[in-house]
Design a protein around this motif. Structure first.
Motif, mmCIF file in Angstrom:
data_model
loop_
_atom_site.group_PDB
_atom_site.id
_atom_site.type_symbol
_atom_site.label_atom_id
_atom_site.label_comp_id
_atom_site.label_asym_id
_atom_site.label_seq_id
_atom_site.Cartn_x
_atom_site.Cartn_y
_atom_site.Cartn_z
ATOM 1 N N UNK A 143 30.236 -9.067 8.577
ATOM 2 C CA UNK A 143 31.296 -8.057 8.612
ATOM 3 C C UNK A 143 30.950 -6.828 9.444
ATOM 4 N N UNK A 144 29.671 -6.447 9.495
ATOM 5 C CA UNK A 144 29.284 -5.284 10.302
ATOM 6 C C UNK A 144 29.489 -5.565 11.783
ATOM 7 N N UNK A 145 29.200 -6.779 12.208
ATOM 8 C CA UNK A 145 29.424 -7.163 13.602
ATOM 9 C C UNK A 145 30.924 -7.214 13.899
ATOM 10 N N UNK A 146 31.696 -7.778 12.979
ATOM 11 C CA UNK A 146 33.147 -7.819 13.147
ATOM 12 C C UNK A 146 33.715 -6.406 13.231
ATOM 13 N N UNK A 147 33.190 -5.488 12.414
ATOM 14 C CA UNK A 147 33.619 -4.094 12.464
ATOM 15 C C UNK A 147 33.389 -3.508 13.851
ATOM 16 N N UNK A 148 32.240 -3.785 14.421
ATOM 17 C CA UNK A 148 31.924 -3.270 15.756
ATOM 18 C C UNK A 148 32.916 -3.785 16.790
ATOM 19 N N UNK A 149 33.221 -5.074 16.762
ATOM 20 C CA UNK A 149 34.147 -5.632 17.742
ATOM 21 C C UNK A 149 35.569 -5.137 17.503
ATOM 22 N N UNK A 150 35.906 -4.837 16.250
ATOM 23 C CA UNK A 150 37.217 -4.247 15.969
ATOM 24 C C UNK A 150 37.292 -2.834 16.544
ATOM 25 N N UNK A 151 36.223 -2.060 16.389
ATOM 26 C CA UNK A 151 36.200 -0.706 16.947
ATOM 27 C C UNK A 151 36.266 -0.735 18.469
ATOM 28 N N UNK A 152 35.711 -1.776 19.056
ATOM 29 C CA UNK A 152 35.750 -1.926 20.514
ATOM 30 C C UNK A 152 37.067 -2.560 20.987
ATOM 31 N N UNK A 153 37.955 -2.841 20.033
ATOM 32 C CA UNK A 153 39.269 -3.430 20.316
ATOM 33 C C UNK A 153 39.153 -4.793 20.981
ATOM 34 N N UNK A 154 38.125 -5.524 20.569
ATOM 35 C CA UNK A 154 37.941 -6.874 21.084
ATOM 36 C C UNK A 154 38.385 -7.914 20.067
ATOM 37 N N UNK A 155 38.841 -7.458 18.904
ATOM 38 C CA UNK A 155 39.432 -8.335 17.899
ATOM 39 C C UNK A 155 40.482 -7.510 17.163
ATOM 40 N N UNK A 156 41.637 -8.108 16.895
ATOM 41 C CA UNK A 156 42.728 -7.393 16.227
ATOM 42 C C UNK A 156 42.360 -7.067 14.786
ATOM 43 N N UNK A 157 42.946 -5.978 14.273
ATOM 44 C CA UNK A 157 42.594 -5.504 12.936
ATOM 45 C C UNK A 157 42.816 -6.529 11.839
ATOM 46 N N UNK A 158 43.974 -7.182 11.815
ATOM 47 C CA UNK A 158 44.258 -8.159 10.766
ATOM 48 C C UNK A 158 43.347 -9.373 10.872
ATOM 49 N N UNK A 159 43.079 -9.796 12.105
ATOM 50 C CA UNK A 159 42.164 -10.921 12.278
ATOM 51 C C UNK A 159 40.752 -10.534 11.847
ATOM 52 N N UNK A 160 40.356 -9.289 12.104
ATOM 53 C CA UNK A 160 39.041 -8.819 11.670
ATOM 54 C C UNK A 160 38.917 -8.875 10.153
ATOM 55 N N UNK A 161 39.974 -8.454 9.449
ATOM 56 C CA UNK A 161 39.955 -8.530 7.981
ATOM 57 C C UNK A 161 39.855 -9.972 7.512
ATOM 58 N N UNK A 162 40.555 -10.867 8.185
ATOM 59 C CA UNK A 162 40.477 -12.286 7.824
ATOM 60 C C UNK A 162 39.074 -12.826 8.092
ATOM 61 N N UNK A 163 38.446 -12.390 9.182
ATOM 62 C CA UNK A 163 37.061 -12.776 9.467
ATOM 63 C C UNK A 163 36.147 -12.369 8.316
ATOM 64 N N UNK A 164 36.289 -11.120 7.869
ATOM 65 C CA UNK A 164 35.413 -10.608 6.807
ATOM 66 C C UNK A 164 35.608 -11.424 5.530
ATOM 67 N N UNK A 165 36.851 -11.718 5.181
ATOM 68 C CA UNK A 165 37.117 -12.514 3.985
ATOM 69 C C UNK A 165 36.482 -13.899 4.104
ATOM 70 N N UNK A 166 36.602 -14.511 5.279
ATOM 71 C CA UNK A 166 36.013 -15.834 5.490
ATOM 72 C C UNK A 166 34.490 -15.774 5.410
ATOM 73 N N UNK A 167 33.909 -14.733 5.971
ATOM 74 C CA UNK A 167 32.450 -14.588 5.945
ATOM 75 C C UNK A 167 31.928 -14.433 4.513
ATOM 76 N N UNK A 168 32.578 -13.576 3.736
ATOM 77 C CA UNK A 168 32.141 -13.354 2.353
ATOM 78 C C UNK A 168 32.295 -14.628 1.534
ATOM 79 N N UNK A 169 33.446 -15.290 1.667
ATOM 80 C CA UNK A 169 33.676 -16.526 0.915
ATOM 81 C C UNK A 169 32.678 -17.607 1.319
ATOM 82 N N UNK A 170 32.461 -17.748 2.626
ATOM 83 C CA UNK A 170 31.501 -18.742 3.092
ATOM 84 C C UNK A 170 30.098 -18.472 2.603
ATOM 85 N N UNK A 171 29.697 -17.197 2.614
ATOM 86 C CA UNK A 171 28.359 -16.850 2.133
ATOM 87 C C UNK A 171 28.164 -17.179 0.666
ATOM 88 N N UNK A 172 29.162 -16.901 -0.143
ATOM 89 C CA UNK A 172 29.068 -17.198 -1.583
ATOM 90 C C UNK A 172 28.930 -18.700 -1.806
#
Length: 218
Positions: A67-96
């Protein structure tokens, strides 16, 4: 790539990463009582799997797994905000799921909560520094040698396991997943907020620093 495929790649990559971290930690505890040797046995598989996962899944999702890497790319506008949130959810779920899979492989109780205390200013600073260095490695690698990023990230995490006091989680999704294992690689759930804040802060600082350091002259 379609969004479902990108999210699947993020969940799968984070899950396999966490399964490697937790599973190799359990194996290390089983095989040796030497803490240093156990840490080495935990370190090498983690660096190796990162090289593999970034190489094979990077073309699908960018291989954030963090999620920290996704946050960086969102701040750099290289990934859309909603997609970034979906990335974070997928990352957390996958890790668990990765933690649960490691437990199942080693005949451990699937549901656990860690009792491993990891807190204090030194640990938080270590996590901020670990995340800063990780983002510096990624952005610097993408600028100079994109094809080398899998190796660069794997080597950086391998080194950071040893030069940081926290053993370089550098990843909020991995930290959350590791709070659910009372084994070698665990972190007490109560210690999560400090780690997550430090990791995100270090990543954001690195993003700003890299924006200055790698800025093209006009």
């Amino acid at each position: 790539m379609s969004t479902p495929r990108r999210l699947t790649a993020e969940a799968l990559g984070t899950g396999l990463l966490v399964c490697t971290v937790v599973g190799s930690g359990i194996m290390a505890e089983t095989l040796t009582e030497d803490t240093g040797l156990a840490l080495l046995a935990n370190t090498l598989p983690t660096g190796a799997i990162l090289m593999v996962l970034i190489t094979i899944l990077g073309p699908l999702s960018g291989a954030h797994f963090n999620p920290a890497v996704t946050l960086v790319f969102a701040l750099r506008r290289e990934i859309a905000g909603m997609l970034a949130l979906a990335y974070v959810a997928a990352q957390v779920a996958g890790g668990i799921v990765g933690t649960f899979a490691a437990h199942a492989m080693f005949a451990q109780p699937v549901l656990q909560a860690s009792l491993h205390v990891r807190t204090g200013g030194a640990q938080w600073f270590a996590e901020a520094l670990a995340a800063f260095g990780l983002v510096l490695t990624i952005l610097g690698g993408l600028r100079s040698r994109p094809e080398a990023v899998p190796v660069l990230v794997g080597l950086y995490i391998t080194a950071a396991y040893w030069f940081t006091a926290s053993t370089s989680f550098a990843n909020p999704a991995v930290a959350i997943a590791r709070s659910l294992t009372d084994t070698f690689s665990g972190i007490r759930p109560a210690d999560l907020p400090g780690f997550i804040i430090a990791e995100c802060a270090g990543a954001v600082l690195a993003a700003g620093f890299c924006g200055w350091l790698f800025r093209e002259r006009t």
